[in-house]
Design an enzyme around this catalytic site. Sequence first.
Site, PDB file in Angstrom:
ATOM      1  N   ALA A 517       0.825  -1.217   0.000  1.00 18.83           N
ATOM      2  CA  ALA A 517       0.000   0.000   0.000  1.00 18.83           C
ATOM      3  C   ALA A 517       0.853   1.259   0.000  1.00 18.83           C
ATOM      4  O   ALA A 517       0.623   2.187  -0.785  1.00 18.83           O
ATOM      5  CB  ALA A 517      -0.946  -0.015   1.199  1.00 18.83           C
ATOM      6  N   THR A 616     -10.457  -0.822   4.860  1.00 19.11           N
ATOM      7  CA  THR A 616      -9.667  -1.901   4.257  1.00 19.11           C
ATOM      8  C   THR A 616      -8.507  -2.302   5.173  1.00 19.11           C
ATOM      9  O   THR A 616      -8.136  -3.482   5.222  1.00 19.11           O
ATOM     10  CB  THR A 616      -9.142  -1.492   2.862  1.00 19.11           C
ATOM     11  OG1 THR A 616      -8.413  -0.270   2.970  1.00 19.11           O
ATOM     12  CG2 THR A 616     -10.271  -1.330   1.868  1.00 19.11           C
ATOM     13  N   LYS A 683       2.724   2.856   7.247  1.00 22.33           N
ATOM     14  CA  LYS A 683       3.343   1.551   7.476  1.00 22.33           C
ATOM     15  C   LYS A 683       2.353   0.477   7.019  1.00 22.33           C
ATOM     16  O   LYS A 683       1.147   0.678   7.102  1.00 22.33           O
ATOM     17  CB  LYS A 683       3.648   1.351   8.962  1.00 22.33           C
ATOM     18  CG  LYS A 683       4.633   2.367   9.550  1.00 22.33           C
ATOM     19  CD  LYS A 683       4.828   2.107  11.035  1.00 22.33           C
ATOM     20  CE  LYS A 683       5.731   3.146  11.664  1.00 22.33           C
ATOM     21  NZ  LYS A 683       5.839   2.952  13.142  1.00 22.33           N
ATOM     22  N   GLY A 686      -0.383  -5.548   6.227  1.00 25.01           N
ATOM     23  CA  GLY A 686      -0.677  -6.887   5.713  1.00 25.01           C
ATOM     24  C   GLY A 686      -0.273  -8.001   6.655  1.00 25.01           C
ATOM     25  O   GLY A 686      -0.835  -9.092   6.599  1.00 25.01           O
ATOM     26  N   GLU A 687       0.734  -7.761   7.491  1.00 24.55           N
ATOM     27  CA  GLU A 687       1.282  -8.856   8.277  1.00 24.55           C
ATOM     28  C   GLU A 687       1.281  -8.624   9.784  1.00 24.55           C
ATOM     29  O   GLU A 687       1.318  -9.582  10.554  1.00 24.55           O
ATOM     30  CB  GLU A 687       2.701  -9.161   7.778  1.00 24.55           C
ATOM     31  CG  GLU A 687       2.662  -9.714   6.356  1.00 24.55           C
ATOM     32  CD  GLU A 687       4.012  -9.817   5.686  1.00 24.55           C
ATOM     33  OE1 GLU A 687       4.719  -8.799   5.631  1.00 24.55           O
ATOM     34  OE2 GLU A 687       4.365 -10.911   5.235  1.00 24.55           O
TER      35      GLU A 687
END
Length: 725
Positions: A517, A616, A683, A686-687
Amino acid sequence: MNRQASPLIGQPVDRVDGRLKVTGQARYAAEFSYPGLVYGVALGSTVAAGRVRDIDTAAAEQSPGVLLVLTHKNVPRMAPPAPETPQNRFTRATPLLQDTAIHHHGQLIGFVVAETLEQARHAATLVKVSYDAAKPRIGFDANVKDAYAPAAINAGYKTDTRRGDLDQGLRTAAGTVDAVYNTPIEHHHPMEMHATVAAWEGDDKVTVHHSLQMVSDAAPAIAATFGIPRENVRVVCPFVGGGFGSKILTRDNAMLAVLAARLVKRPVKHVLTRQQMFMVVGLRQHNRQHMRLGADASGRLTGLGHDTVTHTSVHEEFVEQTGVISRMMYEVPNSQVTHRAFRLNVQTPKWTRAPGEAPGSFALESAMDELAEQLKIDPVELRVRNDARTDLDTGKPFGSRSLVECMRIGAGKFGWSNRSAMPRSRRQGHWLVGYGMSAASRGAPHRGASANLVLTRSGRDVRAVVEMCATDLGTGSYTVIAQTAAETLGLPLDKVEVRLGDSALPPTPGSGGSWGANTFCTAALAVCEAAKQHLREKVSLRFVREPSVAELLQAAQLNEWRASNTATPGADIAAWSHYAFGANFAEVWVDEDLGLVRVPRYLAVIAAGRILNPKTAASQIVGGIVWGIGNALMEESVLDERSGHFVTRTLADYHVPVNADIGDVQVLFAPETDTRVNRMGVKGVGEIGITSVAAAIANAVYNATGRRVRDLPITPDKLLMPVQA
Ligand code: MOS
């Protein structure tokens, strides 16, 4: 006049591709078709070690509709691939069926192409393979003695790090933990199976629709494999149904489809079966982690040891960076973090969401809970006392670090003060109730990317198209890129179209490593700014306020304007250490008689800089939490140690959480302004969401039951077993 007055970045905008998805118009790789399309089925080895002695293809070749049965016997010879280097790791050639050696069960040894899928599947059953089978090396315990020190581990992290004197640090401690934690093999299993549709024009130009995370790397990898110019390969992948690391590489399965299409001179479609996805698209390795912690009576850490041993394959090396979280998480003067690996006849482990941090945080954050228990210090307080202001691994200050804020916010919202410090002291009927928490971190990388912008004007109607070779794995890339472009251009969101997933578009590093992103949006920002700048130079008017591109095009009397730009990370980024942080809080109920664990309530507080889209982003974190609950309670890929095949080979026996398993999950974003991590202050998310979730659950299970489970998953049998003396 098109003008968007309100800001869009940071707003909980609905997915711009939502309508396409719910109406079935979003096209995934396997949904692309061509006239004359035929179907490919991959054949996997049924032994885990040895060689293919012979493959008898006669019956399959005579089966109706069959066009090709590809094996090592008739495959075109290929030059040996270049040795792997950090530069060519994702783009070098893949050798296909070039020899008869078998490294693991399920390894692809052939490929059948027929007019219909049914004909191809039937013909595949007629192929007779004989093997010179060898005894496979499968068992973890039986082979761990052969562990060696790899030269480096995934992502270039150091294999071993040491600072201070760990033994001394542990000797002087008032409280110590010395325990071994095991996390099992896990599989990614995105909803969308790995799928490929390959269509050649002549013998040196190919279009490949393939479900991928890194489209920019796929074209050179395919070009290298087939010895054709890179510009003759087009990879198209506008929508992806999840990847989680499994879709980083263009693997044998896809390359075989491309090869088969070239040989039969027809477009070929190939979709792995769910069962094959256990065998050939990577997995998360079984990690055995030895943790040693020592702290003084006030809880300040005096020593931290984190020694991981794991498996790689017999033919390749991949070692997850399991210990890296222990190198930077806490202020500890004496530390040792090591990684060792041994070889098994099991497919090579590969990236799986939060490689390293996900399993490493289970060991670290469980051990911190054990230390808190021993020192009689509240688990939140223990972590606050050890909060590091500097990344002791690199010596760099953190660009921003809001871990303490996350824990404070979370403790308040969750009602952490209602926790009983005494295990097994709260119950509701036959349910034992417990609270657990953990701290989380995940690196926040930022990478360079390029983008194109096309502005068109028809009267007062101005539209923008932003293009880049990024991917949207279901994460929301389309949406956050559109938000960034619309706000920067001063256009309404619905006047901005985003085109992704095509290797013909400007290169980006794709989606992975939590850099997607921020990297994509920084490129979108850069190209939109460049266009505005150029247009302002063309227009000699002065504006009392920031003009939109619509006003600029109108003033310049232009109907079309194109711009391209590349955003590269600033050199100053390297002066700081960049991580997202989070705090997890879980309430679990454990059925005392049945050992069932329920998670009725979960709270994560995440500090990840500027949040581009809270809707999101929260969805990413919830996805990570659900997977983390799966890690904690259900997921385990079980190997048959005789055959090397998985016993768990469908989603009926590889358990993942379903809706009924998930209670109330709440995600909060701690306010955090970071001007150092990248231009946009973003930042990745996703993880970080999966990180430390399993520890929070395990710590809550301990609080509920007094039972410390150090081997995931926490299945009922482990809670009902008699306590070992
Ligand atoms: Mo991630 S494991 O880099 O897709």
